[in-house]
Design a protein around this motif. Structure first.
Motif, PDB file in Angstrom:
ATOM      1  N   LYS A 152       0.831  -1.209   0.000  1.00 17.46           N
ATOM      2  CA  LYS A 152       0.000   0.000   0.000  1.00 17.46           C
ATOM      3  C   LYS A 152       0.863   1.257   0.000  1.00 17.46           C
ATOM      4  CE  LYS A 152      -3.981  -2.129   0.140  1.00 17.46           C
ATOM      5  NZ  LYS A 152      -3.439  -3.486  -0.080  1.00 17.46           N
ATOM      6  N   ARG A 153       0.423   2.246  -0.766  1.00 16.88           N
ATOM      7  CA  ARG A 153       1.140   3.516  -0.841  1.00 16.88           C
ATOM      8  C   ARG A 153       0.221   4.697  -0.531  1.00 16.88           C
ATOM      9  NH1 ARG A 153       4.484   3.655  -6.334  1.00 16.88           N
ATOM     10  NH2 ARG A 153       5.467   5.392  -5.219  1.00 16.88           N
ATOM     11  N   SER A 154      -1.060   4.392  -0.322  1.00 19.18           N
ATOM     12  CA  SER A 154      -2.033   5.432  -0.002  1.00 19.18           C
ATOM     13  C   SER A 154      -3.188   4.797   0.754  1.00 19.18           C
ATOM     14  CB  SER A 154      -2.554   6.095  -1.285  1.00 19.18           C
ATOM     15  OG  SER A 154      -3.682   6.896  -1.020  1.00 19.18           O
ATOM     16  N   HIS A 155      -3.824   5.577   1.637  1.00 16.93           N
ATOM     17  CA  HIS A 155      -5.001   5.081   2.342  1.00 16.93           C
ATOM     18  C   HIS A 155      -6.210   4.978   1.418  1.00 16.93           C
ATOM     19  CE1 HIS A 155      -3.575   5.104   6.559  1.00 16.93           C
ATOM     20  NE2 HIS A 155      -2.735   6.014   6.099  1.00 16.93           N
ATOM     21  N   GLY A 156      -6.171   5.726   0.297  1.00 18.46           N
ATOM     22  CA  GLY A 156      -7.270   5.686  -0.657  1.00 18.46           C
ATOM     23  C   GLY A 156      -8.611   5.916   0.013  1.00 18.46           C
ATOM     24  N   ALA A 157      -9.601   5.113  -0.367  1.00 17.63           N
ATOM     25  CA  ALA A 157     -10.936   5.242   0.227  1.00 17.63           C
ATOM     26  C   ALA A 157     -11.066   4.425   1.504  1.00 17.63           C
ATOM     27  CB  ALA A 157     -11.996   4.797  -0.786  1.00 17.63           C
ATOM     28  N   GLY A 158      -9.998   3.687   1.843  1.00 22.84           N
ATOM     29  CA  GLY A 158      -9.993   2.934   3.096  1.00 22.84           C
ATOM     30  C   GLY A 158     -10.631   1.573   3.034  1.00 22.84           C
ATOM     31  N   ASN A 159     -10.970   1.107   1.823  1.00 26.93           N
ATOM     32  CA  ASN A 159     -11.643  -0.184   1.688  1.00 26.93           C
ATOM     33  C   ASN A 159     -10.781  -1.184   0.928  1.00 26.93           C
ATOM     34  OD1 ASN A 159     -14.035   0.728   2.952  1.00 26.93           O
ATOM     35  ND2 ASN A 159     -14.710   1.661   1.019  1.00 26.93           N
TER      36      ASN A 159
END
Length: 353
Positions: A67-74
Motif C-alpha cells: 500500500k502507498r495510499s489510504h485511498g478510500a480505506g476499503n
C-alpha cells in the motif's frame, strides 16, 4: 549541488534501489566451493540459487510495493483476504524491506522459477529484466503463471509449464515441481464479481507448486506460500531435502495465510530436512513476525522430540552456503574492518584510541 536542482525524480534515482548493485556484484563474483550450493535471500520468498558449476536460478523475486495510499480505506472487491474473512477495511500491507538487488542489472540467470500466481511472487519487472538481460533463460512455473508471462509478452518458446511430478534440467540443477498447499491461492480470483461460495475450488496444480532444487551441493525445498500440510511428510519420504524454506508470518485476527512458528518446526520435521529457514515474515507490515520465536521453540522441544534439524534465521540480502553454513543459527551481515591496523592509523595521539 544546489537545493534548487533537487527533484523527486532525482532523489529516487539517487537512492533507489537502496543497495544499488552491491548484491548483484557479490552474486556475480561468488565462486561456490565444490560440494556446496549458495543462495541469497532477496526479500519475501525471493531466492537466488548458485551452484558450484555456475548455474544461476532466480525464484520468486518480487520488485513491487504494498500500500502507498489510504485511498478510500476499503479492501479491493474480490481480494483473497476479503473472500476468506469477509473483511471490508483496507489491508495495511506496507512493504517493510528495502530493495537489495537491482533487477535491471541482473545477469547470467539460467531460469526464472515462480511458485504461484500471487503478485508478490510473480513479478512483471523481474520477467522483463530476465527476458532482456538473459536471452537464454527459461521461465518455469505452473500453467497460470506461464499464462501470465505470455500475456506480458514473454515468448512461448522460453516458457516451461510444470505440474507436480515434473522435472526440468537447468544446466547443473534439476528443478522438480511438487504439490503446493496454498489455500489462499485457491480463493484468489481475478473477477471481483465471481462468487466462489458453493463452487468446486480451482485446481491447485494449475496455480501453484512447491519446488525441490537438486544440486551437487545439496537439495533446496521451496514451499512458496504453502500452509502446513500433512503431505510435507510424504515429500520428506520421497526426496532427500537438505534445506527447506517456508513462508512464516504472524497471522492477523481471523486470517490464516502464513506458517506459524510451530508450523515451521512441524514442516521441518516432516520434510526430514537438515536446515529450515523462515522467509516472507520480513516483507509485510501486517504479517511481520519475530523468527527468534522459532529458535526458542526449537530449543524448548529439540531434546524431547529429538529434532535432527536446526533453524537458520536469515537477513535479507544475506548469503547462505550449504553445507558450509549448516550449523549457523543466526545470520549476520559481514561487519567489515578485518584489516584494522594493517597500516598506521592517523590520530593526534595514541590516547584517542
Amino acid at each position: 549541488m544546489s537545493i534548487e536542482n533537487i527533484t523527486k525524480e532525482g532523489w529516487m534515482n539517487s537512492v533507489f534501489p537502496e543497495w544499488g548493485t552491491w548484491l548483484n556484484e557479490e552474486i556475480e563474483e561468488t565462486e561456490v566451493p565444490e560440494g556446496n550450493v549458495s543462495m541469497w535471500w532477496l526479500g519475501c520468498t525471493g531466492i537466488w540459487i548458485k551452484s558450484h558449476e555456475g548455474t544461476n536460478i532466480l525464484c520468486d523475486l518480487w520488485t513491487g510495493t504494498g500500500k502507498r495510499s489510504h485511498g478510500a480505506g476499503n479492501m479491493k472487491k474480490g481480494h483473497q483476504m476479503m473472500r476468506m474473512s469477509g473483511c471490508q477495511e483496507l489491508q495495511p500491507n506496507l512493504r517493510v524491506q528495502p530493495f537489495v538487488i537491482d533487477p535491471f542489472e541482473i545477469k547470467d540467470v539460467d531460469a526464472l522459477v515462480v511458485t504461484h500466481i500471487h503478485s508478490d511472487h510473480l513479478d512483471i519487472n523481474t520477467a522483463a529484466c530476465v527476458h532482456h538481460n538473459c536471452p537464454k533463460a527459461k521461465f518455469i512455473g505452473p500453467q497460470e503463471v506461464v499464462n501470465t508471462w505470455l500475456e506480458w509478452g514473454v515468448p512461448k518458446e522460453k516458457t516451461i509449464v510444470v505440474k507436480p511430478g515434473d522435472s526440468v534440467k537447468v544446466n547443473s540443477i534439476t528443478v522438480k515441481a511438487l504439490e503446493a498447499f496454498d489455500r489462499t491461492a485457491l480463493v484468489t480470483c481475478n473477477d471481483p464479481e465471481e462468487i466462489l461460495k458453493g463452487k468446486m475450488p480451482q485446481d491447485m496444480d494449475e496455480i501453484a507448486v512447491n519446488y525441490l532444487f537438486e544440486t551437487s551441493g545439496g537439495n533446496i525445498y521451496h514451499a512458496g506460500d504453502s500452509h502446513y500440510s500433512n503431505k510435507f511428510a510424504q515429500h520428506g519420504n520421497d526426496y532427500k531435502i537438505d534445506v527447506a524454506l517456508g513462508a512464516y508470518g504472524e497471522n492477523p485476527r481471523g486470517i490464516t495465510d502464513k506458517l506459524t512458528s510451530i508450523d515451521i518446526l512441524r514442516m521441518a520435521e516432516s520434510l526430514n530436512t537438515e536446515v529450515v529457514i523462515p522467509v516472507h515474515h520480513d516483507i509485510w507490515a501486517n504479517f511481520m513476525a519475530d523468527p527468534n520465536e522459532i529458535v526458542m521453540l526449537w530449543q524448548f522441544k529439540k531434546e524431547r522430540l529429538n529434532y535432527k534439524f536446526n533453524p537458520m534465521i536469515w537477513q535479507v540480502g544475506g548469503k547462505f552456503t550449504y553445507p558450509q553454513d549448516k550449523g549457523v543459527i543466526h545470520y549476520h551481515h559481514y561487519r567489515g574492518f578485518r584489516d584494522v591496523f594493517s597500516t598506521d592509523n592517523d590520530t593526534p595521539f595514541p590516547s584517542f584510541l
